[in-house]
Scaffold this active site. Structure first.
Site, short mmCIF file in Angstrom:
data_model
loop_
_atom_site.label_atom_id
_atom_site.label_comp_id
_atom_site.label_asym_id
_atom_site.label_seq_id
_atom_site.Cartn_x
_atom_site.Cartn_y
_atom_site.Cartn_z
N SER A 1 0.84 -1.19 0.00
CA SER A 1 0.00 0.00 0.00
C SER A 1 0.88 1.26 0.00
O SER A 1 1.70 1.42 -0.90
CB SER A 1 -0.96 -0.04 1.19
OG SER A 1 -1.96 0.94 1.07
N ASP B 1 -9.19 -4.99 -5.58
CA ASP B 1 -8.60 -3.75 -5.05
C ASP B 1 -8.92 -2.60 -6.00
O ASP B 1 -8.70 -2.69 -7.20
CB ASP B 1 -7.09 -3.93 -4.93
CG ASP B 1 -6.40 -2.76 -4.26
OD1 ASP B 1 -7.07 -1.75 -3.93
OD2 ASP B 1 -5.18 -2.85 -4.06
#
Length: 322
Positions: free
Chosen positions: A166, A264
């Site tokens: 991330s 995602d």
């Protein structure tokens, strides 16, 4: 009677709130846990060290059990949007224990400064300083004791990796770019890096990214963590594919693994990043690894530890770190 209600400067519901008096409330994140000399599930040992006092940079080190040989070194950058989570959190401890055990690497998980108290580029600067600190252990100065025995005794400085998930994936990319133009101590080179579910963005949403107000919120969030960024959400630190950004051919490593998850929202930008690296003329080896049907950072925030997809993700990262 005077009001005791504090004025809010920035508010991201269920994540973080910043008040005008400088105080911050964080509503998301897993609890901090101490290191362990022998994790009962993996046998991995961990300990906390201080890298720098000014600014304060620390790290949690991880070492697999029963070591008799030199190990690859992984310098790891945790996720959390540059303003949440910690190298000392429960979920990162669980994740690194498992990855270190399976990959048989020595890991240095960096506790960098967080926004908004220390807005970007503080996190980038801290992570570069931590990598330089690791690299400095490759220099054997006679008559001096090693700074960190685990690194000195067990680290293989010909096999240094960086990686992150991330926001940490974003950091790993930017550290690799910096390593392409600046030298590390002792002439150390980064062998490889993994950029997992990377936190990239831009002024125009693409593919799987949210639209409308959700996209505007993402842009505001970047301005919150890096208010001085030239170009805002199109700064090359967050949008490495923007026109005029430094060429991805300058990545300062030999191998790169880009990981994405099928569900995602940032999946398509991660794939675009992979394609852009391939097309840049970079001379390294780049691979894309996708786990379908999973959400952002599923392998870290999972509640059930032994799902097949978590095993698959950990194994792919471990196979990369050789």
């Amino acid at each position: 009677m005077a009001s005791t209600t504090k004025e809010i400067a920035s508010d991201f519901p269920n994540l973080i709130r910043h008040y005008k008096d400088g105080t911050v409330e964080r509503f998301y994140g897993s609890p901090h846990v101490p290191p362990s000399l022998h994790d009962p599930e993996t046998g991995v040992s961990s300990k906390d060290i201080t890298i720098s006092h000014n600014p304060l940079i620390s790290a949690r080190l991880y070492l697999p059990q029963n070591q008799t040989q030199k190990l690859p070194i992984l310098v790891y950058f945790h996720g959390g949007g540059f303003c949440l989570e910690s190298a000392f959190s429960f979920i990162d401890q669980r994740y690194l224990n498992r990855l270190v055990s399976e990959a048989q690497v020595l890991a240095v998980s960096v506790e960098y400064r967080l926004a908004p108290e220390s807005p970007l580029p503080a996190a980038y600067e801290d992570c570069w300083a931590a990598l330089q600190w690791v690299a400095s252990h490759s220099i054997n100065q006679e008559g001096t004791s090693p700074k960190e025995p685990w690194l000195f005794d067990f680290g293989d400085f010909d096999r240094i990796y960086i990686g992150g998930d991330s926001a940490g994936g974003n950091i790993a990319h930017n550290i690799a770019m910096k390593a392409g133009v600046e030298s590390l101590d002792g002439g150390v080179k980064i062998l490889g890096g993994f950029v997992s579910h990377p936190g990239f963005g831009g002024s125009k949403p693409i593919g799987s990214e949210p639209k409308g107000e959700d996209f505007a919120k993402f842009c505001r969030f970047w301005n919150f963590v890096y208010p001085s960024a030239d170009g805002g959400i199109d700064n090359p630190m967050i949008n490495p594919m923007v026109s005029g950004a430094p060429s991805l051919a300058g990545l300062g490593c030999s191998r790169l693994l880009v990981c994405v998850a099928g569900k995602d929202a940032q999946r398509d930008r991660g794939v675009w990043y992979y394609d852009s690296v391939k097309e840049s003329g970079w001379r390294g080896e780049v691979d894309l690894f996708e786990v379908e049907g999973e959400e952002h950072c599923f392998h870290i925030v999972y509640e059930k530890e032994d799902t097949e997809n978590v095993k698959k993700m950990i194994k792919r990262l471990a196979d990369f770190l050789v």
